[in-house]
Design a protein around this motif. Structure first.
Motif, PDB file in Angstrom:
ATOM      1  N   ASP A   1       0.674  -1.110  -0.218  1.00  0.00           N
ATOM      2  CA  ASP A   1      -0.059   0.123  -0.156  1.00  0.00           C
ATOM      3  C   ASP A   1       0.953   1.289  -0.111  1.00  0.00           C
ATOM      4  N   PRO A   2       1.068   1.986  -1.101  1.00  0.00           N
ATOM      5  CA  PRO A   2       1.856   3.024  -1.059  1.00  0.00           C
ATOM      6  C   PRO A   2       1.184   4.266  -0.188  1.00  0.00           C
ATOM      7  N   VAL A   3      -0.030   4.363  -0.058  1.00  0.00           N
ATOM      8  CA  VAL A   3      -0.556   5.423   0.803  1.00  0.00           C
ATOM      9  C   VAL A   3       0.008   5.065   2.217  1.00  0.00           C
ATOM     10  N   ARG A   4       0.067   3.876   2.810  1.00  0.00           N
ATOM     11  CA  ARG A   4       0.779   3.511   3.846  1.00  0.00           C
ATOM     12  C   ARG A   4       2.060   4.110   3.902  1.00  0.00           C
ATOM     13  N   GLY A   5       3.003   3.948   2.626  1.00  0.00           N
ATOM     14  CA  GLY A   5       4.407   4.356   2.931  1.00  0.00           C
ATOM     15  C   GLY A   5       4.283   5.891   3.063  1.00  0.00           C
ATOM     16  N   ALA A   6       3.582   6.593   2.223  1.00  0.00           N
ATOM     17  CA  ALA A   6       3.399   8.003   2.323  1.00  0.00           C
ATOM     18  C   ALA A   6       3.163   8.860   3.639  1.00  0.00           C
ATOM     19  N   ASP A   7       2.223   7.982   4.174  1.00  0.00           N
ATOM     20  CA  ASP A   7       1.743   8.351   5.699  1.00  0.00           C
ATOM     21  C   ASP A   7       2.941   8.216   6.604  1.00  0.00           C
ATOM     22  N   VAL A   8       3.777   7.177   6.421  1.00  0.00           N
ATOM     23  CA  VAL A   8       4.675   6.981   7.291  1.00  0.00           C
ATOM     24  C   VAL A   8       5.610   8.080   7.143  1.00  0.00           C
ATOM     25  N   ILE A   9       5.897   8.607   5.912  1.00  0.00           N
ATOM     26  CA  ILE A   9       7.217   9.490   5.633  1.00  0.00           C
ATOM     27  C   ILE A   9       6.460  10.995   6.243  1.00  0.00           C
ATOM     28  N   ALA A  10       5.224  11.120   6.086  1.00  0.00           N
ATOM     29  CA  ALA A  10       4.447  12.355   6.312  1.00  0.00           C
ATOM     30  C   ALA A  10       4.430  12.621   7.951  1.00  0.00           C
ATOM     31  N   ARG A  11       4.391  11.225   8.783  1.00  0.00           N
ATOM     32  CA  ARG A  11       4.263  11.345  10.051  1.00  0.00           C
ATOM     33  C   ARG A  11       5.877  11.851  10.839  1.00  0.00           C
ATOM     34  N   ARG A  12       6.803  11.029  10.029  1.00  0.00           N
ATOM     35  CA  ARG A  12       8.082  11.124  10.480  1.00  0.00           C
ATOM     36  C   ARG A  12       8.924  12.379  10.085  1.00  0.00           C
ATOM     37  N   LEU A  13       8.245  12.925   9.116  1.00  0.00           N
ATOM     38  CA  LEU A  13       8.870  14.473   8.880  1.00  0.00           C
ATOM     39  C   LEU A  13       8.315  15.489   9.627  1.00  0.00           C
ATOM     40  N   ALA A  14       6.732  15.110  10.080  1.00  0.00           N
ATOM     41  CA  ALA A  14       6.031  16.435  10.807  1.00  0.00           C
ATOM     42  C   ALA A  14       6.430  16.230  12.450  1.00  0.00           C
TER      43      ALA A  14
END
Length: 104
Positions: free
Chosen positions: A89-102
């Motif tokens: 699920d690429p959405v899950r991957g993008a969510d992880v990046i967003a959380r880690r950077l924020a």
């Protein structure tokens, strides 16, 4: 390579990220590695990291997926591109990046 399955993609622009974090190759790399693990993609080596005065680019590229982050610290933004073969699920991957950077 997998026997089948379609590729799925998630492309996002993240805004309001602290500039210092966007200029930190280690922070970006850590977020991309965590995202790859979250979608079940094993890195086939260390991430590709390029740091320039204008920002950082980090990428993991495998037969099953790619995860790429391009940063623009001066504007507090970054582009997140995750493509993965189903059932990942690429959405899950993008969510992880967003959380880690924020997260501070």
């Amino acid at each position: 390579m997998s026997d089948g399955g379609d590729f799925r993609a998630e492309l996002r622009t993240l805004e309001g990220i602290p500039r210092a974090r966007l200029a930190d190759p280690g922070a970006i790399g850590g977020a991309v590695v965590a995202a790859a693990a979250a979608i079940g993609v094993g890195a086939e080596g260390p991430p590709l990291v390029r740091s320039t005065p204008g920002g950082v680019v980090v990428a993991i590229v495998t037969a099953e997926a790619h995860l790429v982050v391009h940063t623009a610290p001066a504007s507090g933004t970054c582009l997140v591109d995750v493509v993965a073969r189903a059932p990942r699920d690429p959405v899950r991957g993008a969510d992880v990046i967003a959380r880690r950077l924020a997260t501070p």
